[in-house]
Design an enzyme around this catalytic site. Sequence first.
Site, short mmCIF file in Angstrom:
data_model
loop_
_atom_site.label_atom_id
_atom_site.label_comp_id
_atom_site.label_asym_id
_atom_site.label_seq_id
_atom_site.Cartn_x
_atom_site.Cartn_y
_atom_site.Cartn_z
N CYS A 130 0.75 -1.26 0.10
CA CYS A 130 0.14 -0.29 0.01
C CYS A 130 0.44 0.81 -0.10
CB CYS A 130 -1.30 0.05 1.19
SG CYS A 130 -0.40 -1.04 2.32
N ARG A 131 0.48 1.56 0.79
CA ARG A 131 1.12 3.10 0.83
C ARG A 131 3.01 3.25 1.17
NH1 ARG A 131 -4.02 5.13 3.50
NH2 ARG A 131 -4.44 5.91 1.70
#
Lengths: 232, 232
Positions: free
Chosen positions: A187-188
């Site tokens: 993800c981030r």
Amino acid sequence: MNDRQAAIGSLRLSAKLDLFAAFAEIGRALGNPHRLDLLEHLAQGERSVEALATKGGLTVANASQHLQALRRAGLVIGERRGKQIVYRLAGSDVLDLTAALRIVGERHTDAVRTVIEDYFQSRDSLDAVEFAALEQMMADGLVTLLDVRPSDEFADGHVAGAVNIPLAELGSRLDQISPDVQVVAYCRGPWCVLAFEAVAFLREQGREARRLDGGLPEWRRAGLPVEAGSPR
Amino acid sequence: MNDRQAAIGSLRLSAKLDLFAAFAEIGRALGNPHRLDLLEHLAQGERSVEALATKGGLTVANASQHLQALRRAGLVIGERRGKQIVYRLAGSDVLDLTAALRIVGERHTDAVRTVIEDYFQSRDSLDAVEFAALEQMMADGLVTLLDVRPSDEFADGHVAGAVNIPLAELGSRLDQISPDVQVVAYCRGPWCVLAFEAVAFLREQGREARRLDGGLPEWRRAGLPVEAGSPR
DNA sequence: CGATCATTCAAGAGAGTTCTTGAATGTTAG
DNA sequence: CTAACATTCAAGAACTCTCTTGAATGATCG
């Protein structure tokens, strides 16, 4: 000479405190969970105040105040673009700083281990796939690379070859992931909890799943291929 | 499935905030000038609470409280040794973290440049000598390497070949430094103001002087020769 | 040029940080 | 076992940070 000596002494003290105060301002800027969250979002790419407020679960006024604290510390830069003010990280050294913070946290802070273990019983989910290993697995066709961020962030840029299923939709779209190959989720960034949770959920469902060791900003920074475009 | 979805959602939020709160605690620990000062002293070597309080200009109780904040953040470790409790850095990654902080500060924070320029009119004094260059100069006999820290710290360990003249004695012991060769001054670390001031003073006196790019902890970490012993 | 939109500013309530003071804890030395 | 010592704990005053609310600023669009 004694006057000069005295001058040196007093000067030393105030100069030192001033200098350290300037560095401490950067430390304080890192000293709030919401601001670390904002930095993680900004590491994905530039964002308006309103976008950051929404993603961070803050009011616009509050997000603005946090962003100003980050700007005073020299961590982000805000630039007017049309009606909006768009913020971005002030430089790649900011990523280095957050990475250094993460490493100290992982190694030394019991709190971090405790948090992770509280939520994810098996330590296995901590065992992340390195970038080089992922590239090999992708070349061999042995993996589904899963981007679990919201669709708008995926559209803004993602690892080449990744499939986007936001975490919230993972349960209902499980049939879109082949059960025959391993899943690697990202993800981030390295602390982004979305990927931890996706892995935990997929394992509960009997899938073989691991986390990627890093998120989009780290991947981009390693010079590896990123593509943009609308999500499926 | 919807229960699980809801669980994922709420879990995500709290896990994220918990994780970021743990990292933010490290940031907060870096967010105070006195604590950065303590870290700089600890980078020289292990120290008792009382020694740190004296060097940092703090009461013992106050120093103890700051040290506990650093310990909670996982930056330092305290260990009982006889009657005293001796603190040390928790790992070399703490040095990496403070270095990352310094780099961001130097590049992005106007405050740091302003402080330095306020005290040292000429920008030249910022122009530091790299370790490799210093080694060459020493091999060629072209330099006096000056350690301007207090004598007790010098005795505890110093760069091999350095001469110790504490900043406060520099004026009265100027005759002990050959006017024929350049002076390179160092102290506790890259932000240590003692070396800045020594260079400023020596230049006022017409000497050719520059700062070393780093202090004892950086030198030691680079694996370069350190010696201990009583000061002259 | 006035309406609209995005962001910032300002003020205030509540929580957290910092420093001081004096007492409490725990270890060593006699 | 007691005294001395180093450190930590506890409580409180002053200050700073955080978040909320509503108004002010500054740019764009019609």
